[in-house]
Design a protein around this motif. Structure first.
Motif, PDB file in Angstrom:
ATOM      1  N   LYS A  24       0.834  -1.057   0.056  1.00 21.60           N
ATOM      2  CA  LYS A  24       0.031   0.043   0.078  1.00 21.60           C
ATOM      3  C   LYS A  24       0.908   1.389  -0.181  1.00 21.60           C
ATOM      4  N   VAL A  25       1.747   1.177   0.653  1.00 21.90           N
ATOM      5  CA  VAL A  25       2.806   2.295   0.744  1.00 21.90           C
ATOM      6  C   VAL A  25       3.768   2.495  -0.580  1.00 21.90           C
ATOM      7  N   ILE A  26       3.969   1.708  -1.128  1.00 30.47           N
ATOM      8  CA  ILE A  26       4.486   1.665  -2.586  1.00 30.47           C
ATOM      9  C   ILE A  26       3.455   2.218  -3.605  1.00 30.47           C
ATOM     10  N   ALA A  27       2.397   1.622  -3.440  1.00 25.31           N
ATOM     11  CA  ALA A  27       1.373   2.164  -4.278  1.00 25.31           C
ATOM     12  C   ALA A  27       1.027   3.533  -4.266  1.00 25.31           C
ATOM     13  N   LEU A  28       1.012   4.097  -2.843  1.00 29.77           N
ATOM     14  CA  LEU A  28       0.685   5.324  -2.406  1.00 29.77           C
ATOM     15  C   LEU A  28       1.710   6.386  -3.058  1.00 29.77           C
ATOM     16  N   ILE A  29       2.996   5.814  -2.869  1.00 35.44           N
ATOM     17  CA  ILE A  29       4.292   6.635  -3.386  1.00 35.44           C
ATOM     18  C   ILE A  29       4.092   6.566  -5.015  1.00 35.44           C
ATOM     19  N   LEU A  30       3.752   5.767  -5.804  1.00 36.98           N
ATOM     20  CA  LEU A  30       3.617   5.942  -7.097  1.00 36.98           C
ATOM     21  C   LEU A  30       2.351   6.694  -7.480  1.00 36.98           C
ATOM     22  N   VAL A  31       1.501   6.815  -6.835  1.00 38.18           N
ATOM     23  CA  VAL A  31       0.256   7.700  -7.332  1.00 38.18           C
ATOM     24  C   VAL A  31       0.879   9.154  -6.752  1.00 38.18           C
ATOM     25  N   ILE A  32       1.519   9.298  -5.920  1.00 32.60           N
ATOM     26  CA  ILE A  32       1.962  10.851  -5.456  1.00 32.60           C
ATOM     27  C   ILE A  32       2.898  11.207  -6.451  1.00 32.60           C
ATOM     28  N   LEU A  33       3.932  10.221  -7.064  1.00 28.92           N
ATOM     29  CA  LEU A  33       4.977  10.702  -8.098  1.00 28.92           C
ATOM     30  C   LEU A  33       4.228  11.035  -9.189  1.00 28.92           C
ATOM     31  N   SER A  34       3.104  10.232  -9.701  1.00 27.74           N
ATOM     32  CA  SER A  34       2.507  10.479 -10.849  1.00 27.74           C
ATOM     33  C   SER A  34       1.839  12.025 -10.805  1.00 27.74           C
ATOM     34  N   VAL A  35       1.077  12.223  -9.644  1.00 30.29           N
ATOM     35  CA  VAL A  35       0.398  13.670  -9.676  1.00 30.29           C
ATOM     36  C   VAL A  35       1.564  14.729  -9.708  1.00 30.29           C
ATOM     37  N   PHE A  36       2.690  14.555  -9.287  1.00 29.89           N
ATOM     38  CA  PHE A  36       3.664  15.563  -9.251  1.00 29.89           C
ATOM     39  C   PHE A  36       4.109  15.484 -10.625  1.00 29.89           C
ATOM     40  N   TYR A  37       4.398  14.490 -11.322  1.00 34.65           N
ATOM     41  CA  TYR A  37       4.841  14.632 -12.821  1.00 34.65           C
ATOM     42  C   TYR A  37       3.858  15.284 -13.602  1.00 34.65           C
ATOM     43  N   ALA A  38       2.625  14.738 -13.391  1.00 33.26           N
ATOM     44  CA  ALA A  38       1.648  15.606 -14.132  1.00 33.26           C
ATOM     45  C   ALA A  38       1.677  17.038 -13.932  1.00 33.26           C
ATOM     46  N   ILE A  39       1.661  17.685 -12.901  1.00 32.96           N
ATOM     47  CA  ILE A  39       1.899  18.998 -12.487  1.00 32.96           C
ATOM     48  C   ILE A  39       2.996  19.504 -13.104  1.00 32.96           C
ATOM     49  N   TYR A  40       4.292  19.018 -13.138  1.00 37.05           N
ATOM     50  CA  TYR A  40       5.357  19.316 -13.793  1.00 37.05           C
ATOM     51  C   TYR A  40       5.426  19.404 -15.041  1.00 37.05           C
ATOM     52  N   GLU A  41       4.526  18.494 -15.903  1.00 37.00           N
ATOM     53  CA  GLU A  41       4.534  18.603 -17.295  1.00 37.00           C
ATOM     54  C   GLU A  41       3.508  19.921 -17.578  1.00 37.00           C
ATOM     55  N   VAL A  42       2.451  20.133 -16.795  1.00 32.13           N
ATOM     56  CA  VAL A  42       1.410  21.229 -17.081  1.00 32.13           C
ATOM     57  C   VAL A  42       2.305  22.655 -16.952  1.00 32.13           C
ATOM     58  N   LYS A  43       3.149  22.677 -15.782  1.00 29.35           N
ATOM     59  CA  LYS A  43       3.931  24.116 -15.599  1.00 29.35           C
ATOM     60  C   LYS A  43       4.829  24.047 -16.564  1.00 29.35           C
ATOM     61  N   ASP A  44       5.604  23.151 -17.090  1.00 29.42           N
ATOM     62  CA  ASP A  44       6.561  22.854 -18.198  1.00 29.42           C
ATOM     63  C   ASP A  44       6.173  23.839 -19.598  1.00 29.42           C
ATOM     64  N   LEU A  45       4.690  23.180 -19.652  1.00 31.80           N
ATOM     65  CA  LEU A  45       4.177  23.711 -20.936  1.00 31.80           C
ATOM     66  C   LEU A  45       3.919  25.322 -20.851  1.00 31.80           C
ATOM     67  N   ARG A  46       3.442  25.591 -19.512  1.00 36.66           N
ATOM     68  CA  ARG A  46       3.178  27.126 -19.592  1.00 36.66           C
ATOM     69  C   ARG A  46       4.330  27.856 -19.674  1.00 36.66           C
ATOM     70  N   ARG A  47       5.483  27.291 -19.187  1.00 35.17           N
ATOM     71  CA  ARG A  47       6.737  28.225 -19.017  1.00 35.17           C
ATOM     72  C   ARG A  47       7.459  28.265 -20.335  1.00 35.17           C
ATOM     73  N   ASN A  48       7.490  27.118 -20.900  1.00 40.24           N
ATOM     74  CA  ASN A  48       8.405  26.781 -22.073  1.00 40.24           C
ATOM     75  C   ASN A  48       7.835  26.608 -23.425  1.00 40.24           C
ATOM     76  N   SER A  49       6.205  26.833 -23.444  1.00 38.46           N
ATOM     77  CA  SER A  49       5.787  26.507 -24.871  1.00 38.46           C
ATOM     78  C   SER A  49       6.000  27.297 -25.980  1.00 38.46           C
ATOM     79  N   THR A  50       5.766  26.626 -27.158  1.00 43.20           N
ATOM     80  CA  THR A  50       5.941  27.192 -28.267  1.00 43.20           C
ATOM     81  C   THR A  50       4.758  26.213 -29.331  1.00 43.20           C
ATOM     82  N   ILE A  51       4.449  27.010 -30.292  1.00 42.88           N
ATOM     83  CA  ILE A  51       3.438  26.258 -31.049  1.00 42.88           C
ATOM     84  C   ILE A  51       3.870  25.895 -32.475  1.00 42.88           C
ATOM     85  N   SER A  52       3.238  24.827 -32.794  1.00 40.22           N
ATOM     86  CA  SER A  52       3.732  24.537 -34.404  1.00 40.22           C
ATOM     87  C   SER A  52       2.688  23.759 -34.817  1.00 40.22           C
TER      88      SER A  52
END
Length: 133
Positions: A24-52
């Motif tokens: 259960k602890v390992i599953a919880l850690i994986l969920v938390i890491l997935s959420v943080f990675y999704a937040i990172y991707e959204v912030k990365d697109l906001r800060r460094n985005s370009t359109i093509s």
């Protein structure tokens, strides 16, 4: 003898409980890491985005439940690919059509295609490294 059996059963039960807890602890850690990675991707697109421009090159089904569009785009001469789950019932009218794609200049694999903005300008399509037949 019964005392020894009872002790062994208690130890065995404790080991099972510990394994379940660790799982259960390992599953919880994986969920938390997935959420943080999704937040990172959204912030990365906001800060460094370009359109093509991206081209839809394939449509697929996931177990007959959802439909996915696969797209490709170019950045600095290198091809990148992405995919998006289609929210509405979309037929093959989008296949081989061009749409705006937003991606990160820092991590070009991080992208979002906007299927509401179809690109029909042939000069813009050619500048995005696509050839038009």
């Amino acid at each position: 003898m019964n005392l020894l059996i009872n002790i062994c059963c208690k130890i065995n039960q404790n080991l099972k409980d510990n394994r379940l807890f660790i799982g259960k602890v390992i599953a919880l850690i994986l969920v938390i890491l997935s959420v943080f990675y999704a937040i990172y991707e959204v912030k990365d697109l906001r800060r460094n985005s370009t359109i093509s421009v991206a081209r839809i090159y394939d449509l697929s089904f996931t177990k007959g439940v959802s439909k996915n569009a696969h797209y490709e785009y170019y950045f600095k001469g290198e091809r990148y690919r992405g995919g998006v789950r289609l929210k509405t019932h979309t037929n093959k009218k989008i296949l081989n059509k061009f749409f705006e794609v937003k991606f990160s200049k820092e991590n070009p694999r991080n992208s979002e295609i906007d299927l509401a903005i179809e690109v029909k300008d042939t000069n813009r399509i050619k500048r995005a490294n696509f050839s038009i037949n």
